[in-house]
Design a protein around this motif. Structure first.
Motif, short mmCIF file in Angstrom:
data_model
loop_
_atom_site.label_atom_id
_atom_site.label_comp_id
_atom_site.label_asym_id
_atom_site.label_seq_id
_atom_site.Cartn_x
_atom_site.Cartn_y
_atom_site.Cartn_z
N ASN A 1 0.61 -1.10 -0.01
CA ASN A 1 0.03 0.08 0.00
C ASN A 1 0.69 1.45 0.12
O ASN A 1 0.19 2.40 -0.30
CB ASN A 1 -0.94 -0.12 1.28
N VAL A 2 2.22 1.38 0.27
CA VAL A 2 2.94 2.36 0.37
C VAL A 2 4.29 1.98 -0.63
O VAL A 2 4.56 0.87 -0.64
CB VAL A 2 3.31 2.88 1.65
N LYS A 3 5.17 3.16 -0.70
CA LYS A 3 6.44 2.64 -1.35
C LYS A 3 7.30 1.79 -0.33
O LYS A 3 7.23 2.27 0.66
CB LYS A 3 7.06 4.13 -1.41
N ALA A 4 8.16 1.01 -0.84
CA ALA A 4 8.98 0.42 -0.05
C ALA A 4 9.93 0.99 0.64
O ALA A 4 10.07 1.00 1.95
CB ALA A 4 9.57 -0.73 -0.84
N SER A 5 10.29 2.32 0.16
CA SER A 5 11.29 3.11 0.55
C SER A 5 10.76 3.90 1.62
O SER A 5 11.36 4.45 2.73
CB SER A 5 12.18 4.28 -0.43
N LEU A 6 9.39 4.12 1.61
CA LEU A 6 8.73 4.92 2.70
C LEU A 6 8.38 4.00 3.89
O LEU A 6 8.73 4.62 5.02
CB LEU A 6 7.24 5.37 2.20
N MET A 7 8.29 2.89 3.60
CA MET A 7 8.47 1.82 4.84
C MET A 7 9.42 1.71 5.31
O MET A 7 9.63 1.56 6.88
CB MET A 7 7.73 0.42 4.06
N ALA A 8 10.45 1.51 4.72
CA ALA A 8 11.98 1.41 5.34
C ALA A 8 12.28 2.60 6.34
O ALA A 8 12.68 2.55 7.20
CB ALA A 8 12.92 1.10 4.28
N TRP A 9 11.95 3.77 5.85
CA TRP A 9 12.26 4.85 6.67
C TRP A 9 11.20 4.63 7.63
O TRP A 9 11.92 5.38 8.68
CB TRP A 9 11.72 6.11 5.50
N TRP A 10 9.82 4.43 7.86
CA TRP A 10 9.19 4.56 8.97
C TRP A 10 9.89 3.38 9.95
O TRP A 10 9.84 3.57 11.06
CB TRP A 10 7.88 3.99 8.71
N LEU A 11 10.30 2.48 9.52
CA LEU A 11 11.20 1.25 10.28
C LEU A 11 12.44 1.82 10.96
O LEU A 11 12.62 1.54 11.88
CB LEU A 11 11.13 0.08 9.51
N THR A 12 13.00 2.55 10.05
CA THR A 12 14.41 2.86 10.57
C THR A 12 14.56 4.45 10.18
O THR A 12 15.44 4.93 9.32
CB THR A 12 15.39 2.17 9.77
N PRO A 13 13.98 5.28 11.09
CA PRO A 13 13.89 6.84 10.76
C PRO A 13 15.38 7.32 10.78
O PRO A 13 15.51 8.44 10.32
CB PRO A 13 13.09 7.36 11.68
N MET A 14 16.26 6.93 11.56
CA MET A 14 17.76 7.34 11.49
C MET A 14 18.76 6.77 10.71
O MET A 14 19.81 7.33 10.46
CB MET A 14 18.05 7.03 13.05
N SER A 15 18.08 5.77 9.50
CA SER A 15 18.92 5.57 8.51
C SER A 15 19.07 6.65 7.57
O SER A 15 18.12 7.36 7.45
CB SER A 15 18.18 4.35 7.81
N PRO A 16 20.41 6.67 6.86
CA PRO A 16 20.51 7.79 5.94
C PRO A 16 19.73 7.32 4.68
O PRO A 16 19.48 8.11 3.85
CB PRO A 16 22.09 7.40 5.47
N GLU A 17 18.97 6.22 4.58
CA GLU A 17 18.21 5.79 3.34
C GLU A 17 17.07 6.70 3.66
O GLU A 17 16.31 6.72 4.60
CB GLU A 17 17.77 4.54 2.97
#
Length: 309
Positions: A44-60
């Motif tokens: 339902n959302v972009k995979a990159s957005l989900m990754a950012w939600w899971l790891t907000p401190m990541s540089p990605e």
């Protein structure tokens, strides 16, 4: 010969006892503690957005910005990745996450992903920019009252669409623009309207008796920035900023001059689903003490609902 044999056997038993007292993971890692990579589809959302939600401190970061803030997690849900997750990589072309971690940690993280992987809530915004003569404002059925911000406000009752259509036919109201957009919950969206009035200006060039006429456009614009927040009771709180500008634009790429630019409405309003609110910009009389036409903004918000909501 018997003594060495006894000593040898004793040494063998002692060695076995020592081995059994050690942590088994140091010798033979248990299957659930082994790292492996999991392929998780996101629907339902972009995979990159989900990754950012899971790891907000990541540089990605998500591939599109601005990124919607992460939905509020259920009470008791850890903010950080569970222990045992090594990394989270997004692959937007396939819209998947590649997550390296243990089976136990992955089971915990999958519950969090299932909660977050839902369609983003959205609000449809209809903005109607009106210009109304002061003596016709009451015909719109508005009861405008001052607010602490830069405008007067009225909640619209009755069938405003039919009433507005009638007044437009009678030319008692001018509709400058009626843009419509879909805004994502908690993200800023911008609307705008612009009108042009053409005028001819006579210029006298130096060292010549031949005057020159050029065409200029007086451009009047209103830009609207809104940030909608959908509340738990399905009301929508909207932060509103309206800026008015007047430019003098030359034709044939002559550029433009900003004559005036100011914020005329700045407020926050709570809407019921489908409700229309009128905002009136305060304007001072002109130099001849005549009341200027009223600028009124009609804002309507509607929640976009999907099957099952």
């Amino acid at each position: 010969m018997k003594i060495p044999l006894v000593l040898a056997l004793a040494g063998t038993f002692c060695g076995a006892a020592w081995a059994q007292t050690q942590d088994p993971e140091l010798i033979e890692p248990a299957p659930q503690s082994r790292m492996r990579t999991y392929r998780i589809p996101i629907r339902n959302v972009k995979a990159s957005l989900m990754a950012w939600w899971l790891t907000p401190m990541s540089p990605e970061r998500p591939t599109t910005f601005p990124a919607p803030p992460r939905p509020t997690l259920p009470e008791g849900t850890p903010e950080n990745l569970p222990t045992g997750i090594q990394n989270v990589v997004s692959v937007d072309p396939q819209n998947i996450l590649l997550i390296t971690g243990t089976a136990e940690a992955m089971a915990t993280l999958e519950n969090k992903i299932r909660f977050l992987d839902k369609p983003l809530r959205q609000v449809e915004i209809l903005a109607r920019f009106l210009q109304v003569a002061p003596n016709n404002v009451e015909k719109l059925g508005l009861h405008l009252s001052p607010t602490p911000s830069l405008s007067n406000l009225s909640r619209v009752t009755g069938n405003i669409d039919a009433l507005l259509a009638s007044l437009l036919t009678q030319k008692k109201v001018t509709l400058l623009a009626s843009p419509r957009l879909v805004a994502i919950n908690n993200l800023a969206a911008t609307l705008g309207s612009q009108t042009h009035i053409s005028t001819m200006v006579r210029l006298e060039a130096p060292n010549t008796d031949v005057p020159k006429e050029i065409q200029l456009l007086v451009a009047s614009s209103h830009s609207l920035e809104i940030i909608p927040t959908i509340n738990n009771d399905d009301t929508v709180t909207v932060a509103i900023d309206v800026e008015r500008g007047v430019n003098l634009e030359g034709t044939q790429g002559a550029g433009s001059i900003v004559l005036d630019s100011q914020k005329v409405i700045h407020t926050t309003i709570n809407f019921r689903d489908g409700e229309t609110v009128a905002l009136e910009e305060e304007q001072a009389p002109d130099a001849h003490h005549r009341s200027a036409p009223k600028f009124i903004l009609l804002l309507t918000t509607r929640l976009i609902r999907r099957a099952g909501e």
